[in-house]
Write a protein that holds these residues in place. Structure first.
Motif, short mmCIF file in Angstrom:
data_model
loop_
_atom_site.label_atom_id
_atom_site.label_comp_id
_atom_site.label_asym_id
_atom_site.label_seq_id
_atom_site.Cartn_x
_atom_site.Cartn_y
_atom_site.Cartn_z
N ILE A 18 36.71 31.82 34.11
CA ILE A 18 37.77 30.91 33.67
C ILE A 18 39.11 31.32 34.27
O ILE A 18 39.88 30.48 34.78
CB ILE A 18 37.85 30.89 32.13
CG1 ILE A 18 36.61 30.23 31.55
CG2 ILE A 18 39.12 30.18 31.65
CD1 ILE A 18 36.47 30.40 30.05
N GLN A 19 39.37 32.62 34.26
CA GLN A 19 40.67 33.09 34.75
C GLN A 19 40.80 32.97 36.27
O GLN A 19 41.91 32.80 36.77
CB GLN A 19 40.90 34.52 34.28
CG GLN A 19 41.09 34.62 32.76
CD GLN A 19 41.78 35.88 32.32
OE1 GLN A 19 41.74 36.91 32.99
NE2 GLN A 19 42.43 35.81 31.16
N VAL A 20 39.71 33.05 37.00
CA VAL A 20 39.77 32.81 38.45
C VAL A 20 40.21 31.37 38.70
O VAL A 20 41.07 31.10 39.55
CB VAL A 20 38.41 33.09 39.10
CG1 VAL A 20 38.36 32.50 40.51
CG2 VAL A 20 38.15 34.59 39.17
N VAL A 21 39.61 30.41 37.97
CA VAL A 21 39.96 29.00 38.14
C VAL A 21 41.43 28.77 37.76
O VAL A 21 42.18 28.09 38.49
CB VAL A 21 39.04 28.11 37.28
CG1 VAL A 21 39.50 26.66 37.33
CG2 VAL A 21 37.60 28.23 37.75
N VAL A 22 41.85 29.35 36.65
CA VAL A 22 43.25 29.20 36.21
C VAL A 22 44.20 29.79 37.24
O VAL A 22 45.25 29.21 37.55
CB VAL A 22 43.46 29.85 34.83
CG1 VAL A 22 44.94 29.85 34.45
CG2 VAL A 22 42.65 29.13 33.77
N THR A 23 43.86 30.96 37.79
CA THR A 23 44.71 31.61 38.80
C THR A 23 44.89 30.72 40.02
O THR A 23 46.02 30.52 40.50
CB THR A 23 44.09 32.96 39.22
OG1 THR A 23 44.01 33.81 38.09
CG2 THR A 23 44.93 33.63 40.29
N VAL A 24 43.78 30.18 40.53
CA VAL A 24 43.86 29.33 41.72
C VAL A 24 44.72 28.09 41.44
O VAL A 24 45.59 27.73 42.24
CB VAL A 24 42.44 28.91 42.18
CG1 VAL A 24 42.52 27.86 43.29
CG2 VAL A 24 41.67 30.13 42.66
N LEU A 25 44.51 27.45 40.29
CA LEU A 25 45.26 26.23 39.98
C LEU A 25 46.73 26.53 39.72
O LEU A 25 47.62 25.82 40.24
CB LEU A 25 44.65 25.55 38.76
CG LEU A 25 43.23 24.99 38.93
CD1 LEU A 25 42.72 24.41 37.63
CD2 LEU A 25 43.20 23.93 40.04
N ALA A 26 47.02 27.57 38.94
CA ALA A 26 48.41 27.88 38.60
C ALA A 26 49.18 28.37 39.82
O ALA A 26 50.32 27.92 40.08
CB ALA A 26 48.46 28.93 37.49
N LEU A 30 48.91 26.28 54.22
CA LEU A 30 48.37 27.34 55.08
C LEU A 30 47.68 28.43 54.24
O LEU A 30 46.61 28.92 54.60
CB LEU A 30 49.49 27.96 55.92
CG LEU A 30 50.13 27.02 56.95
CD1 LEU A 30 51.34 27.70 57.60
CD2 LEU A 30 49.11 26.65 58.03
N ALA A 31 48.30 28.79 53.13
CA ALA A 31 47.76 29.88 52.31
C ALA A 31 46.45 29.49 51.64
O ALA A 31 45.56 30.33 51.46
CB ALA A 31 48.77 30.29 51.25
N PHE A 32 46.31 28.21 51.28
CA PHE A 32 45.13 27.79 50.54
C PHE A 32 44.04 27.16 51.42
O PHE A 32 43.02 26.72 50.89
CB PHE A 32 45.53 26.82 49.42
CG PHE A 32 46.03 27.52 48.20
CD1 PHE A 32 45.23 27.68 47.08
CD2 PHE A 32 47.31 28.07 48.16
CE1 PHE A 32 45.69 28.34 45.96
CE2 PHE A 32 47.78 28.73 47.04
CZ PHE A 32 46.97 28.88 45.93
N THR A 33 44.27 27.14 52.70
CA THR A 33 43.24 26.62 53.61
C THR A 33 41.92 27.37 53.45
O THR A 33 40.84 26.76 53.51
CB THR A 33 43.72 26.69 55.06
OG1 THR A 33 44.87 25.84 55.21
CG2 THR A 33 42.63 26.24 56.03
#
Length: 602
Positions: free
Chosen positions: A160-168, A183-186
């Protein structure tokens, strides 16, 4: 809790099945998930505050903090310090809450899963247990449930926290600089693809690991249960090698799974490095050119680092997830096993059961296609003794299993006092029947506990009376601890004859209207056989007795003897009548009495 039929074997299908099972825990799951999300939001906030602090130091009166009402640099720093305190306090509070919630959920869910699996297994018919090893079942109810517990303890929160980290973090990046964010999220799609790719590769491997765990548990259970046989044949070295082979198979299966899961970490690290370099270089150039605030650049660099660790740990989370879902499939597959002997009858036998048993044109075939019985009809009058004789595999024990409703016949019907047993609740039916089998099972505990197993509330006087009826009291009272003597696991501290008499006492204590002796004297000494015969002469009055016997000398007094051959009744009558017929029974009698060359005349 009801389980839907088995769908796809993928890990996400297993997760969906688990969530359907756990729908009663919806509030706990939502509360734990909310605390995990809030904790992670607090966790990434300090990186943003660091960037804002850099902005204060560099720009002071023109900083972001100044724009929201803090005029001096000192007041801005103090405000940031106070905000940092509350953020850290909030992070700590919600970490405590999600730890409590997830761990309690894990404990509650694993306890309920194990209990539900065990209770469901108890409702399954005997063919299920005859086709599966006890080691595999123990591994499912113990090791697999514990594997799921380990995932819920930490893995669920981590996912859950991995998903929250990516979205936030992604939201902050796009707000500050869409170009740097792009560029960073490619590499993120590559990471997600890699996670699913490794999940598909690892899923079957971890399913194989769980199978090997079950095989290893079976080997250990069998060897420890048969330790006397191993010692008597000096097979210790051979069995040690067989155990080593099972253990090595488990190690090999794990090695294959580990090889796949371990390859995931370097792939993610390189993808993260690409994103970090994009933020570091492109963002740095923009800050030098003045198109990106220095504080904002700091936020991006720190958040990229914050993104690195959870994504690097994603491999470990996926590994834990795969192991848990492999275990979940096995647990839920057990819960999805169909119950073939349905106990939906509300009708009970009357308090006083006469014990008239009728088999009316009963036919039965085992699940593997082997025919057990073919069109058998028998009428056992109340209070009479019926003896069943025949060769091994002829169908004698199958009759008993059908009467106990361990199976249901495909054709025909069985009645007790005119009531079809299919219309009687299983509890009422089995409470009217006492079973003493050849393979006596005593539970670890005392003699008292084992005799009173069917009536735990029985008084000491009643237990002693049952033991006296079974001619077991003579040896019990000579033991130093008497009724409180431990019998050991499976009754290993008792002799075969003692176990058999305790089993008879256990059945008699319930005062059944119908008593079944399934080859109860075939593997005992002469003294025990004589003791059981004396007991039967006393206890069969006003009680229906069905005896399966190989030793024909033990059933000569039976009211009726049925000779079963190849699933059919070939001969029926008393001892003298069957001898006079000079058929299968007479031939077997001559062999057992040493008069094989004699001819019986009518």
């Amino acid at each position: 809790m009801p389980i839907t039929p088995r769908p796809s074997t993928s890990s996400f299908a297993a997760l969906a099945r688990l969530l359907r099972y756990a729908r009663g825990y919806r509030r706990q799951i939502l509360a734990a998930t909310s605390c995990s999300i809030i904790n992670k939001l607090f966790d990434i906030a300090p990186e943003i505050l660091i960037g804002i602090a850099i902005d204060v130091v560099v720009n002071q009166e023109t900083s972001f903090m100044a724009s929201i009402g803090f005029d001096s640099a000192q007041s801005q720093i103090l405000a940031l310090g106070a905000l940092t305190f509350f953020i850290w306090a909030g992070e700590s509070l919600f970490e405590y809450l999600f730890q409590i919630l997830w761990r309690n959920l894990a404990q509650r869910l694993q306890a309920d899963l194990r209990q539900d699996a065990y209770e469901h297994a108890q409702r399954l018919d005997m063919s299920f247990f005859e086709s599966r090893s006890s080691g595999q079942l123990v591994a499912t109810m113990n090791d697999d449930v514990n594997q799921l517990e380990r995932f819920l303890d930490g893995g669920a929160n981590a996912m859950i926290q991995v998903v929250v980290t990516v979205l936030a973090v992604g939201a902050v990046f796009f707000i500050i600089s869409p170009l740097v964010a792009l560029l960073a999220f490619t590499p993120i799609p590559l990471i997600i693809w890699g996670a699913f790719y490794f999940q598909r590769k690892a899923g079957p491997l971890y399913a194989d690991v769980r199978e090997k765990v079950g095989d290893l548990a079976t080997r250990l259970a069998n060897n420890l249960g048969g330790i006397a046989t191993i010692k008597s044949f000096t097979a210790e070295e051979r069995e040690a090698e067989r155990l080593r082979a099972s253990s090595e198979a488990y190690v090999s299966a794990n090695r294959k799974a580990i090889r796949v899961s371990s390859a995931f970490i370097p792939v993610i690290r390189m993808a993260i490095l690409a994103g970090f370099l994009a933020t570091f270089t492109v963002g740095g150039m923009m800050a030098l050119e003045g198109t990106l605030n220095v504080g904002a650049y700091g936020v991006l660099v720190f958040l990229t680092q914050r993104l690195l660790w959870p994504l690097t740990g994603l491999a470990e989370v996926v590994d834990l997830f795969e192991r848990a879902m492999a275990s979940t499939r096995r647990i839920l597959d057990l819960l999805a096993e169909p119950v073939r002997v349905i106990d939906n009858a509300s009708q009970n036998l009357p308090e006083t059961v006469s014990g008239n048993v009728v088999f009316n044109r009963v036919s039965f075939s085992y699940p593997n296609g082997v025919t057990g019985l073919r069109d058998i009809s028998l009428d056992v009058s109340a209070g009479h003794t019926l003896a069943l004789v025949g060769t091994t595999g002829s169908g004698k024990s199958t009759l008993i299993k059908l009467l106990m409703r361990f199976y249901d016949p495909q054709h025909g019907d069985i009645t007790i006092d005119g009531q079809s047993i299919s219309a009687i609740s299983l509890k009422s039916l089995r409470q009217a029947i006492g079973l003493v089998s050849q393979d006596v099972y005593l539970f670890e505990g005392s003699i008292r506990d084992n005799i009173a197993y069917g009536r735990p509330e029985a008084s000491t006087e009643e237990i002693i009376a049952a033991a006296q009826q079974a001619e077991a009291w003579s040896f019990i009272e000579q033991l130093p601890e008497g009724l409180d003597t431990p019998v050991g696991e499976r009754g290993v501290r008792m002799s075969g004859g003692q176990r058999q008499r305790l089993s008879l006492a256990r059945a008699l204590l319930t005062d059944p209207a119908i008593l079944i002796l399934d080859e109860a004297t075939s593997a005992v000494d002469n003294e025990t056989e004589a003791a059981i015969q004396r007991s039967l002469r006393h206890i069969r009055h006003n009680r229906t007795v069905i005896v399966i016997a190989h030793r024909l000398s033990t059933i000569v007094d039976a009211d009726t003897i049925a000779v079963i051959d190849n699933g059919q009744v070939r001969e029926l009558g008393s001892h003298q009548q069957l001898l006079a017929e000079d058929g299968l029974y007479a031939a077997q009698w001559r062999v057992q009495t040493g008069r094989a060359d004699d001819t019986v005349t009518g």
